[in-house]
Structures are given as structure tokens and as C-alpha cells.
Design a protein around this motif. Structure first.
Motif, PDB file in Angstrom:
ATOM      1  N   SER A   8      12.037   4.005  -3.502  1.00 57.47           N
ATOM      2  CA  SER A   8      12.238   4.812  -2.628  1.00 57.47           C
ATOM      3  C   SER A   8      11.511   6.181  -2.999  1.00 57.47           C
ATOM      4  CB  SER A   8      13.779   5.217  -2.365  1.00 57.47           C
ATOM      5  OG  SER A   8      14.410   4.233  -1.627  1.00 57.47           O
ATOM      6  N   HIS A   9      10.644   6.777  -2.102  1.00 62.55           N
ATOM      7  CA  HIS A   9      10.144   8.220  -2.188  1.00 62.55           C
ATOM      8  C   HIS A   9      11.350   9.146  -1.937  1.00 62.55           C
ATOM      9  CE1 HIS A   9       7.732  11.798  -2.490  1.00 62.55           C
ATOM     10  NE2 HIS A   9       6.687  10.863  -2.969  1.00 62.55           N
ATOM     11  N   PRO A  10      11.610  10.082  -2.878  1.00 67.44           N
ATOM     12  CA  PRO A  10      12.754  10.902  -2.624  1.00 67.44           C
ATOM     13  C   PRO A  10      12.248  11.702  -1.117  1.00 67.44           C
ATOM     14  CG  PRO A  10      12.296  11.000  -4.689  1.00 67.44           C
ATOM     15  CD  PRO A  10      11.272  10.284  -4.136  1.00 67.44           C
TER      16      PRO A  10
ATOM     17  N   GLY B  46       0.836  -1.202   0.125  1.00 68.04           N
ATOM     18  CA  GLY B  46      -0.143   0.119  -0.105  1.00 68.04           C
ATOM     19  C   GLY B  46       0.803   1.292   0.003  1.00 68.04           C
ATOM     20  N   CYS B  47       0.159   2.502  -0.062  1.00 69.60           N
ATOM     21  CA  CYS B  47       0.859   3.695   0.087  1.00 69.60           C
ATOM     22  C   CYS B  47      -0.190   4.769   0.415  1.00 69.60           C
ATOM     23  CB  CYS B  47       1.189   4.094  -1.644  1.00 69.60           C
ATOM     24  SG  CYS B  47       2.012   5.584  -1.661  1.00 69.60           S
ATOM     25  N   ASN B  48       0.349   5.617   1.255  1.00 75.38           N
ATOM     26  CA  ASN B  48      -0.336   6.892   1.842  1.00 75.38           C
ATOM     27  C   ASN B  48      -0.015   8.048   1.022  1.00 75.38           C
ATOM     28  OD1 ASN B  48      -1.069   4.995   3.798  1.00 75.38           O
ATOM     29  ND2 ASN B  48       0.216   5.626   5.568  1.00 75.38           N
ATOM     30  N   ASN B  49       0.768   8.314  -0.025  1.00 74.16           N
ATOM     31  CA  ASN B  49       1.122   9.408  -0.609  1.00 74.16           C
ATOM     32  C   ASN B  49       0.142  10.294  -1.402  1.00 74.16           C
ATOM     33  OD1 ASN B  49       3.791   9.819   0.877  1.00 74.16           O
ATOM     34  ND2 ASN B  49       4.209   7.915  -0.300  1.00 74.16           N
ATOM     35  N   PHE B  50      -0.746   9.652  -2.179  1.00 74.58           N
ATOM     36  CA  PHE B  50      -1.660  10.341  -2.936  1.00 74.58           C
ATOM     37  C   PHE B  50      -1.081  11.160  -3.783  1.00 74.58           C
ATOM     38  CE2 PHE B  50      -4.228   8.317   0.461  1.00 74.58           C
ATOM     39  CZ  PHE B  50      -5.212   7.788  -0.291  1.00 74.58           C
ATOM     40  N   CYS B  51       0.015  10.951  -4.781  1.00 68.52           N
ATOM     41  CA  CYS B  51       0.453  11.472  -5.639  1.00 68.52           C
ATOM     42  C   CYS B  51      -0.629  11.773  -6.656  1.00 68.52           C
ATOM     43  CB  CYS B  51       1.421  10.913  -6.425  1.00 68.52           C
ATOM     44  SG  CYS B  51       3.053  10.569  -5.310  1.00 68.52           S
ATOM     45  N   THR B  52      -0.931  13.002  -7.334  1.00 66.61           N
ATOM     46  CA  THR B  52      -2.098  13.465  -7.891  1.00 66.61           C
ATOM     47  C   THR B  52      -2.596  12.543  -9.007  1.00 66.61           C
ATOM     48  OG1 THR B  52      -1.114  15.348  -8.816  1.00 66.61           O
ATOM     49  CG2 THR B  52      -2.460  15.582  -6.975  1.00 66.61           C
ATOM     50  N   TYR B  53      -1.305  11.833  -9.742  1.00 68.96           N
ATOM     51  CA  TYR B  53      -1.439  11.042 -11.244  1.00 68.96           C
ATOM     52  C   TYR B  53      -1.666   9.567 -10.624  1.00 68.96           C
ATOM     53  CZ  TYR B  53       3.231  10.324  -9.603  1.00 68.96           C
ATOM     54  OH  TYR B  53       4.429   9.981  -9.128  1.00 68.96           O
ATOM     55  N   CYS B  54      -1.406   9.113  -9.452  1.00 71.70           N
ATOM     56  CA  CYS B  54      -1.647   7.642  -9.119  1.00 71.70           C
ATOM     57  C   CYS B  54      -2.697   7.112  -8.325  1.00 71.70           C
ATOM     58  CB  CYS B  54      -0.335   7.521  -8.192  1.00 71.70           C
ATOM     59  SG  CYS B  54       0.328   5.781  -8.250  1.00 71.70           S
ATOM     60  N   ILE B  55      -2.829   5.986  -9.009  1.00 71.35           N
ATOM     61  CA  ILE B  55      -4.084   5.099  -8.751  1.00 71.35           C
ATOM     62  C   ILE B  55      -3.735   4.271  -7.708  1.00 71.35           C
ATOM     63  CG2 ILE B  55      -3.806   3.343 -10.375  1.00 71.35           C
ATOM     64  CD1 ILE B  55      -7.080   4.595 -10.089  1.00 71.35           C
ATOM     65  N   VAL B  56      -2.492   3.732  -7.334  1.00 71.34           N
ATOM     66  CA  VAL B  56      -2.131   2.847  -6.460  1.00 71.34           C
ATOM     67  C   VAL B  56      -2.689   3.072  -5.018  1.00 71.34           C
ATOM     68  CG1 VAL B  56       0.161   1.788  -5.249  1.00 71.34           C
ATOM     69  CG2 VAL B  56       0.037   2.137  -7.552  1.00 71.34           C
ATOM     70  N   PRO B  57      -2.712   4.177  -4.262  1.00 67.54           N
ATOM     71  CA  PRO B  57      -3.194   4.124  -2.887  1.00 67.54           C
ATOM     72  C   PRO B  57      -4.811   3.727  -3.089  1.00 67.54           C
ATOM     73  CG  PRO B  57      -1.934   6.057  -3.324  1.00 67.54           C
ATOM     74  CD  PRO B  57      -1.911   5.553  -4.757  1.00 67.54           C
ATOM     75  N   TYR B  58      -5.605   3.965  -4.181  1.00 69.09           N
ATOM     76  CA  TYR B  58      -6.812   3.678  -4.241  1.00 69.09           C
ATOM     77  C   TYR B  58      -7.074   2.023  -4.225  1.00 69.09           C
ATOM     78  CZ  TYR B  58      -7.067   8.395  -4.968  1.00 69.09           C
ATOM     79  OH  TYR B  58      -6.950   9.919  -4.828  1.00 69.09           O
TER      80      TYR B  58
HETATM   81  S1  SF4 Z   1       3.599   7.268  -7.213  1.00 71.04           S
HETATM   82 FE1  SF4 Z   1       4.574   6.070  -5.672  1.00 71.04          FE
HETATM   83  S2  SF4 Z   1       4.473   7.123  -3.723  1.00 71.04           S
HETATM   84 FE2  SF4 Z   1       3.095   8.253  -5.208  1.00 71.04          FE
HETATM   85  S3  SF4 Z   1       1.083   7.430  -4.668  1.00 71.04           S
HETATM   86 FE3  SF4 Z   1       1.907   6.097  -6.367  1.00 71.04          FE
HETATM   87  S4  SF4 Z   1       2.716   4.620  -5.307  1.00 71.04           S
HETATM   88 FE4  SF4 Z   1       2.459   6.164  -3.915  1.00 71.04          FE
END
Ligand code: SF4
Length: 466
Positions: free
Chosen positions: A262-264, A184-196
Motif C-alpha cells: 500500500s502506498h501511504p 506495474g506502477c505509475n509512481n516513479f519514486c526517484t530511487y525505484c526502478i520498478v516502473p521502468y
Molecule cells: S517504491 Fe513502490 S510506489 Fe514507488 S515507484 Fe517503486 S514500486 Fe512504485
């Protein structure tokens, strides 16, 4: 344990194990399986776990999907393309299923977790037998059994943030293995579906990870890769941290240790220090920058600036001289001006990455950026990606020159595509290396003197074996 993780109990896991045995003893179960995997290493590892469960259930692998009794598509939805390809392949397989009605088709992974996808599968892909999301992976035996004689597609999606231990795995390689350290991920980059689709961050217990690493070491594995969407926030909210985990895995003595991603913003001085002192952590780092423009980084919700990113790169290079650096880049993010793009180009020029995954921004329904009004025209995106790829290839060739005349330890992965008298693998810095050899070398670490660069690959001669 971080976040709202639900650690599955031994009893819950025992139920699934029992079901695996029950399925194995059934006469009416499928005999062979084939898994098609899309997307990232996390998905590749999930497929290894599912293959492990299928084998416990008595199924054996089939080389071709059209010949298998049970075919599973483990999907990705990070880009629209991957999703379209997966659905196209599922539809194609239905033609085979029409001739072999006993064939079971299943779909799992991130795409199934997407909002509205479960309903779409029921509506448009009624020939599918089973569809389940990432958080239900541990319940695969139960769902498989349900689907065996169900009249309609069995669909199971939930947003539980589970952590399951003790699942069997059928590893794709004997010499190198993935170890998932968090999900999982808590970051919610605005383009990314992964946290959802993958849910909130949850880390495995350090003892469980170390136990798995020790088991792999005992089985003769030469390389482990620690996996997580953002490994730098491993153990957040607890006493555990990624630098500590890395240090402890390093102490086990497995020859090669890698990690990603790794998130910078979370790359700490402590991690850089541990890398510099480690004996087995390879001198390579995947540090996705995505854009070189502060304005775009802010719109992407990345929480670092160009200057901060470059400072981290410099720190890494000072601490681990010659470190192999790789990255991910997105062009044509909504609102990206020519000036923003020029900032990305100048950052790539300045860093000189060993390789980069370059993408045109792909809007994903449900993410913030998909509703940004200033989407970029496809023609502009195409021009930009071509310019970026050309620059990256040029800088990559230049960066690779530092290896000429040096020695790299290469974990041989297979026969080279060029000739059967050559083998190839990756050196300690993460660059692909080709050397003279035979299939006997696969899975061994060979010392190679680098003599030539050809098509982004290093060519060299063998020195003594390590
Ligand atoms: S790009 Fe990486 S860090 Fe950002 S929301 Fe997606 S999975 Fe998380």
C-alpha cells in the motif's frame, strides 16, 4: 482496465496452451526443471506461473539446480546486490553446463527488462539459452520452444503492458496463495526502478480475481494474499476500487485475507473502514514510509509528509485496535543529513513497528536519484543502518509485549527450526508464532495463547483448534 493495458485475448492464450501440449509430446524436451527466484512476492508468484507452464509442458521439478535439465533464474533488480547475486549464480551454473551441454539455462524477470541488460546477456552470457522480460511471461511456451534448438541465446524484451488470464500455476503452498490483482506502477519514486522494468499500472478485472479466489477457496486454501505494487490504486480510472475488491473477497469467506503493498498517499478512509468491518481481512498493514524526513520524502517523490503518514497510522490504529504494522525504510538516500536521519529514527521510535525491512539506498541506473550529486559515503550509511536496526529491534520487542496473555490464530506453515516437536506460522497480526505441534498441523489454523517472546518470535501453547 487502467492505463494502457493490453488485455490478451483468449485466442492469444490458446496459442500458448497449444504450444505447451506440443512441447509435452516432444521426445527432445528437457525432463526436469528448477527455478531460482529472487526478490518480492510478485516475482515469487511469477515463478509459480512459470512452474505451472513447465509442468503442462511435461517437466517435473528437480530439487537441485545442478541436476535439472532446465534451470530458470527469475531475477530482481531493485537493489544492486540482488542483481550481482543472480548473475554470479548464472555464471556458476555455466560450469555445470560445460559438463552437461544439454542443460538449458534461462534468465527472466525485472533484471532482464533493465536498460542495456539484454545486450549485456548476449555479449557476456552467451551460454544462456533464453532471456525474457516480465511482460513476455505469457509467451514463455513459445520462447521455450524457440530456445530448444537455437544456436544463440533467445532474447525477448518488450515494454508492452500486458494482462494475461488463465495461465496455469504450480503454487508453492497448498494452504496459502498469492493472487496478483495488478501489475506495474505509475509512481516513479526517484530511487525505484520498478516502473521502468514492470511498466505502467494495469489492473485485472474484478470478476477474474474473484473467480481465482473462489477456485482457491474450493481447493481448500486458508489464506490469500492480494498482490500489487500499489494495491491502493487498483482499478484507477475505472469504476472498480481496492476497498470494493477487498470487501467482495472478504464476502467469499476465505478464512484469512492479506494484501500488499500500500502506498501511504493512496490509503483512503474507505479502505480503513472496509478493514475495520471485514470478517476475514487480517488486522495487519504493510505501510512503507521509507523516510521520516519531509525533505527526503519530497526528494523521493513520495507525495506525503511525515505528519500525513503519522495521521494514517493513527487512523488505522483507531479503526483496527492492535493492528500489526510493518514498513520499509531506506537510509542514506542522497542528500540525507544527520537531521533527516534523526527524523527517521524518531518516526520509527514513535510508531513502534512489528517489523521493518531496512535498506541502505542502492543507486539504480536510469532512476532520477542515481544522478543526484549528493550521494552518501558508505561508512556513513553503515553507521546509520546499524543505529536504525538497533532501534527497530528494541521497539519491536516492546511492541510485541502487547501479545503476552492474548490469543492468536496461527496458520501453521512448517516445523520449527528449533525442534521437531514445535511448529511455526504467522498469527493474525502478522507476527511469527511458535507452538508445540507436528507436521500434521501444517496448513491448519490453530488458536494459541501467547506466553513468551523470544528472538522476535512469539511462543505459546495450543488452545482448541478453530
Ligand atoms: S517504491 Fe513502490 S510506489 Fe514507488 S515507484 Fe517503486 S514500486 Fe512504485
Amino acid at each position: 482496465m487502467s492505463g494502457t493495458a493490453e488485455i490478451l485475448s483468449e485466442e492469444q492464450m490458446a496459442v500458448q496452451k497449444q504450444l505447451m501440449q506440443e512441447i509435452a509430446s516432444r521426445e527432445d524436451r528437457p525432463r526436469t526443471y528448477h527455478i531460482v527466484t529472487y526478490g518480492c512476492q510478485m516475482n515469487a508468484h511469477d515463478s509459480e506461473l512459470i512452474a505451472g507452464m513447465l509442468e503442462e509442458m511435461g517437466l517435473t521439478p528437480a530439487e537441485k539446480r545442478e541436476e535439472a535439465d532446465f534451470v530458470l533464474f527469475n531475477t530482481c533488480c531493485v537493489r544492486e546486490n540482488a542483481e550481482r547475486r543472480a548473475l554470479g549464480n548464472v555464471t556458476w551454473l555455466n560450469e555445470v553446463k560445460k559438463k552437461r551441454p544439454d542443460m538449458m539455462i534461462a534468465v527472466c524477470g525485472c533484471m532482464v527488462q533493465e536498460k542495456g541488460m539484454a545486450e549485456r546477456i548476449i555479449r557476456q552470457y552467451g551460454f544462456v539459452d533464453l532471456a525474457f522480460g516480465t511482460s513476455n511471461l505469457y509467451r514463455f511456451p513459445e520462447l521455450f520452444l524457440k530456445a530448444l534448438h537455437a544456436e544463440h541465446v533467445v532474447v525477448e524484451v518488450s515494454d508492452r503492458n500486458t494482462v494475461a488470464e488463465g495461465l496455469p500455476a504450480r503454487r508453492a503452498r497448498r494452504d496459502a496463495a498469492y493472487i496478483s490483482i495488478m501489475q506495474g506502477c505509475n509512481n516513479f519514486c526517484t530511487y525505484c526502478i520498478v516502473p521502468y522494468v514492470r511498466g505502467r499500472e494495469r489492473s485485472r478485472k474484478m470478476e477474474d480475481i474473484l473467480r481465482e479466489a473462489e477456485e482457491l477457496q474450493a481447493a481448500g486454501v486458508q489464506e490469500v494474499m492480494l498482490l500489487g505494487q500499489n494495491v491502493n490504486s487498483y482499478g484507477a480510472g475505472t469504476q472498480a476500487s481496492f476497498p470494493e475488491l477487498l470487501q467482495r473477497v472478504d464476502a467469499l469467506g476465505i478464512p484469512r485475507i492479506r494484501f500488499m503493498t500500500s502506498h501511504p498517499k493512496d490509503l483512503s478512509d474507505r479502505l480503513i473502514e472496509v478493514m475495520a468491518q471485514a470478517r476475514h481481512v487480517l488486522p495487519q498493514f504493510h505501510l512503507p514510509v521509507q523516510s521520516g524526513s519531509d525533505r527526503i520524502l519530497m526528494r523521493m517523490n513520495r507525495h506525503y509528509t511525515r505528519a500525513q503518514y503519522l495521521e494514517r497510522v493513527q487512523r488505522l490504529r483507531e479503526a483496527v485496535p492492535g493492528i500489526g504494522l510493518t514498513t520499509d525504510l531506506i537510509v542514506a538516500f542522497p542528500g540525507e543529513t544527520e537531521e533527516d536521519f534523526a527524523d527517521t529514527m524518531s518516526l520509527v521510535d514513535r510508531v513502534g513497528y512489528d517489523s521493518a525491512f531496512t535498506f541502505i539506498y542502492s543507486p539504480r541506473v536510469g532512476t532520477q536519484a542515481a544522478s543526484f550529486p549528493d550521494q552518501i559515503a558508505p561508512e556513513t550509511a553503515k553507521v546509520r543502518i546499524q543505529a536504525l536496526i538497533a532501534l527497530q529491534e528494541m521497539r519491536q520487542r516492546e511492541a510485541m509485549r502487547r501479545f503476552l496473555g492474548t490469543e492468536e490464530e496461527v496458520l501453521v506453515e512448517g516445523l520449527s527450526k528449533r525442534s521437531e516437536r514445535f511448529v511455526s506460522g504467522h498469527g493474525t497480526h502478522g507476527v511469527s508464532v511458535t507452538l508445540p505441534g507436528s507436521s500434521r498441523d501444517i496448513g491448519t489454523i490453530v488458536k494459541v495463547r501467547i506466553e513468551e517472546i523470544k528472538n522476535n518470535t512469539l511462543l505459546g501453547s495450543r488452545q482448541e483448534e478453530t
